[in-house]
Write a protein that holds these residues in place. Structure first.
Motif, mmCIF file in Angstrom:
data_model
loop_
_atom_site.group_PDB
_atom_site.id
_atom_site.type_symbol
_atom_site.label_atom_id
_atom_site.label_comp_id
_atom_site.label_asym_id
_atom_site.label_seq_id
_atom_site.Cartn_x
_atom_site.Cartn_y
_atom_site.Cartn_z
ATOM 1 N N VAL A 61 0.863 -1.176 0.000
ATOM 2 C CA VAL A 61 0.000 0.000 0.000
ATOM 3 C C VAL A 61 0.895 1.220 0.000
ATOM 4 N N SER A 62 0.752 2.059 -0.988
ATOM 5 C CA SER A 62 1.694 3.169 -1.055
ATOM 6 C C SER A 62 1.080 4.488 -0.582
ATOM 7 N N ASP A 63 -0.214 4.646 -0.753
ATOM 8 C CA ASP A 63 -0.770 5.978 -0.459
ATOM 9 C C ASP A 63 -1.656 5.975 0.776
ATOM 10 N N HIS A 64 -1.239 5.239 1.785
ATOM 11 C CA HIS A 64 -2.014 5.246 3.025
ATOM 12 C C HIS A 64 -1.731 6.542 3.787
ATOM 13 N N PRO A 65 -2.773 7.168 4.356
ATOM 14 C CA PRO A 65 -2.537 8.444 5.045
ATOM 15 C C PRO A 65 -1.567 8.348 6.213
ATOM 16 N N LEU A 66 -1.455 7.169 6.800
ATOM 17 C CA LEU A 66 -0.547 7.053 7.943
ATOM 18 C C LEU A 66 0.897 6.903 7.500
ATOM 19 N N LEU A 67 1.103 6.674 6.206
ATOM 20 C CA LEU A 67 2.464 6.459 5.746
ATOM 21 C C LEU A 67 3.026 7.650 5.000
ATOM 22 N N THR A 68 2.128 8.425 4.382
ATOM 23 C CA THR A 68 2.625 9.516 3.554
ATOM 24 C C THR A 68 2.833 10.769 4.387
ATOM 25 N N GLU A 69 3.838 11.504 4.033
ATOM 26 C CA GLU A 69 4.107 12.739 4.750
ATOM 27 C C GLU A 69 3.144 13.816 4.274
ATOM 28 N N ALA A 70 2.727 14.647 5.191
ATOM 29 C CA ALA A 70 1.850 15.743 4.818
ATOM 30 C C ALA A 70 2.629 16.715 3.926
ATOM 31 N N ALA A 71 1.916 17.366 3.001
ATOM 32 C CA ALA A 71 2.587 18.247 2.051
ATOM 33 C C ALA A 71 3.346 19.357 2.769
ATOM 34 N N ASN A 72 2.670 20.037 3.683
ATOM 35 C CA ASN A 72 3.401 21.004 4.501
ATOM 36 C C ASN A 72 3.017 20.806 5.959
ATOM 37 N N PRO A 73 3.812 20.001 6.645
ATOM 38 C CA PRO A 73 3.506 19.698 8.050
ATOM 39 C C PRO A 73 3.563 20.957 8.910
ATOM 40 N N THR A 74 2.568 21.124 9.754
ATOM 41 C CA THR A 74 2.510 22.327 10.579
ATOM 42 C C THR A 74 2.724 22.031 12.050
ATOM 43 N N ARG A 75 2.488 20.788 12.444
ATOM 44 C CA ARG A 75 2.549 20.507 13.873
ATOM 45 C C ARG A 75 3.188 19.145 14.091
ATOM 46 N N ALA A 76 3.995 19.043 15.122
ATOM 47 C CA ALA A 76 4.638 17.760 15.426
ATOM 48 C C ALA A 76 4.503 17.466 16.904
ATOM 49 N N ALA A 77 4.367 16.198 17.235
ATOM 50 C CA ALA A 77 4.294 15.801 18.640
ATOM 51 C C ALA A 77 5.589 15.086 19.009
ATOM 52 N N ILE A 78 6.100 15.391 20.200
ATOM 53 C CA ILE A 78 7.293 14.700 20.690
ATOM 54 C C ILE A 78 6.931 13.986 21.979
ATOM 55 N N LEU A 79 7.249 12.715 22.030
ATOM 56 C CA LEU A 79 7.060 11.957 23.260
ATOM 57 C C LEU A 79 8.429 11.785 23.898
#
Lengths: 305, 137
Positions: A61-79
């Motif tokens: 599966v190539s285009d799964h939303p959980l695998l593809t990077e967002a076009a312009n990521p705005t927010r990131a979570a750090i654990l």
């Protein structure tokens, strides 16, 4: 007994009892490392299998939303995984430092950073500096269970699946401490989602005999399977990070306590020397007083004759 | 040539059971699946509250386990891995506790919308089924 000697003796006593405590803590930590390592080993088969399964799915599966990077990521979570208790050397500090540099890097890339914290020490660090924490968990770092990891994972996944316009995150990073050896532990950051494919394909896509992964048939379908497996995979990554951090924490605590015991013993040695010197000085002093007194008496009686 | 399956039952915290078996029977989201040696590679999601049986896994009879939220992966060379977030072997199951849990959930009433209650009931039922106790409907 002279006042100085008494002070030395008291310091020796207290240092010795302190050394006894740190020695006990060192031994406790040593047994906990083995336990934590065993837990990490027991978790190995599941981690290996789920990584293989997810890799097999991801290659299909190539285009799964959980695998593809967002076009312009705005927010990131750090654990960030730190410890609940202190006296573990630079363990928590290193993890926090690593998180700081990652935060900086992400900010430079124009992303808003949300911090999720595991461990009382990290929480205290952020609270004291009045930095915002998205959410924190305490009391799970010493013996992490899968249920703990699941709770953390569910929270992060929920945030990840939200739309970024509604406050969802586009990336999840995990900062934890890798257990390199009994003497070396390294704080490191990994991106959990979106999955970095090159991270898994080399070693995991072949089985133990060096053959490529088989072409699986999927039931019900590859997409649906991936939908359900990816959250489990992320949870597993978190669980593994927690386990490894626990082992690192104990190893680092053991090293710190060993250093403390050694220092205490060294201190006792020095203090004993000083105390002996003080005692000797006292004795010398007394002798010279007696001799001086005897001389004075002798001189007085000689003069009277 | 005698063919056997090599079966692993794994939960995140540890490996529950590993050994050889003649056939694996499990319930996937699409229906029952039976795997014998020589099966093509398959990756299937297990139904919630499923019971996995490994026939011929022991000297006499089978290995049974209650698994929740897992998947089964059959690779070439007759390797079968069953991975589940919660998995229990039949002999480790606390029957009284599972029964108790089921009664409690049913007493509260399971509505169609309450996914969590449904899952709890499914878990308890599969535990009882694996332990060989008849689960009351």
């Amino acid at each position: 007994m002279g006042a100085q000697l008494r002070v030395y003796r008291r310091r020796i006593r207290s240092t010795k009892s302190m050394a006894k405590i740190t020695r006990a803590m060192e031994l406790i930590a040593a047994t906990r490392i083995t336990k934590a390592q065993r837990a990490a080993e027991a978790a190995g088969p599941y981690a290996r299998e789920i990584t293989r399964a997810v890799s097999a799915l991801a290659s299909r599966v190539s285009d799964h939303p959980l695998l593809t990077e967002a076009a312009n990521p705005t927010r990131a979570a750090i654990l960030v995984v730190t410890s609940d208790k202190g006296l573990a050397g630079a363990y928590s500090t290193n993890a926090i430092k690593e998180a700081e540099s990652l935060t900086q890097l992400l900010r430079e890339q124009g992303k808003e950073v949300l911090t999720y914290m595991v461990g009382r020490k990290g929480v205290a660090f952020y609270r004291f500096r009045e930095r915002p924490l998205e959410l924190s968990w305490e009391g799970i770092t010493e013996r992490p269970t899968y249920a703990d990891a699941k709770e953390v994972g569910a929270t992060l996944m929920e945030r990840f699946t939200q739309d970024s316009a509604e406050g969802g995150v586009d990336e999840i990073h995990i900062v934890s401490t890798e257990f390199v050896s009994m003497l070396t532990q390294r704080a490191a950051a990994h991106r959990a989602l979106p999955m970095e494919l090159e991270e898994v394909d080399a070693a995991e896509l072949v089985d133990d005999k060096g053959r490529a992964l088989p072409l699986y048939e999927f039931e019900p379908s590859a997409e649906e399977a991936l939908d359900r497996l990816l959250p489990q995979y992320v949870t597993n990554r978190i669980y593994f990070a927690l386990l490894e951090s626990a082992a690192s924490q104990w190893a680092s605590r053991r090293a710190a306590m060993k250093a403390a015991t050694d220092n205490a013993e060294e201190l006792v040695k020095n203090l004993t020397r000083q105390a002996n010197q003080a005692r000797q000085a006292e004795i010398t002093n007394e002798i010279s007083e007696i001799v001086g007194g005897a001389d004075a008496l002798a001189a007085a009686s000689a003069g009277s004759e | 040539m005698s063919k056997k399956l090599f079966v692993e039952l794994v939960s995140p915290e540890r490996e529950l059971w590993a050994g050889e078996g003649d056939m694996v029977i499990a319930k996937t989201v699409d229906g029952e699946i039976g795997i014998q040696p020589g099966h093509i590679p398959v990756l299937a999601l297990l139904a919630p509250g499923a019971v996995v049986r490994v026939l011929g896994g022991r000297e006499n009879g089978e290995v049974r386990a209650a698994v929740h939220g897992g998947f089964i992966s059959v690779s070439e060379h007759n390797r079968v891995s069953i991975l589940a977030e919660i998995a229990e072997l039949a002999e480790d199951i606390d029957v009284a506790r599972a029964k108790d849990a089921l009664t409690r959930v049913e007493a509260e009433g399971i509505s169609a919308e309450d996914v969590e209650a449904q899952e709890r009931a499914a878990r308890a039922r599969s535990r009882l089924e694996a332990a060989g106790e008849a689960a009351r409907a």
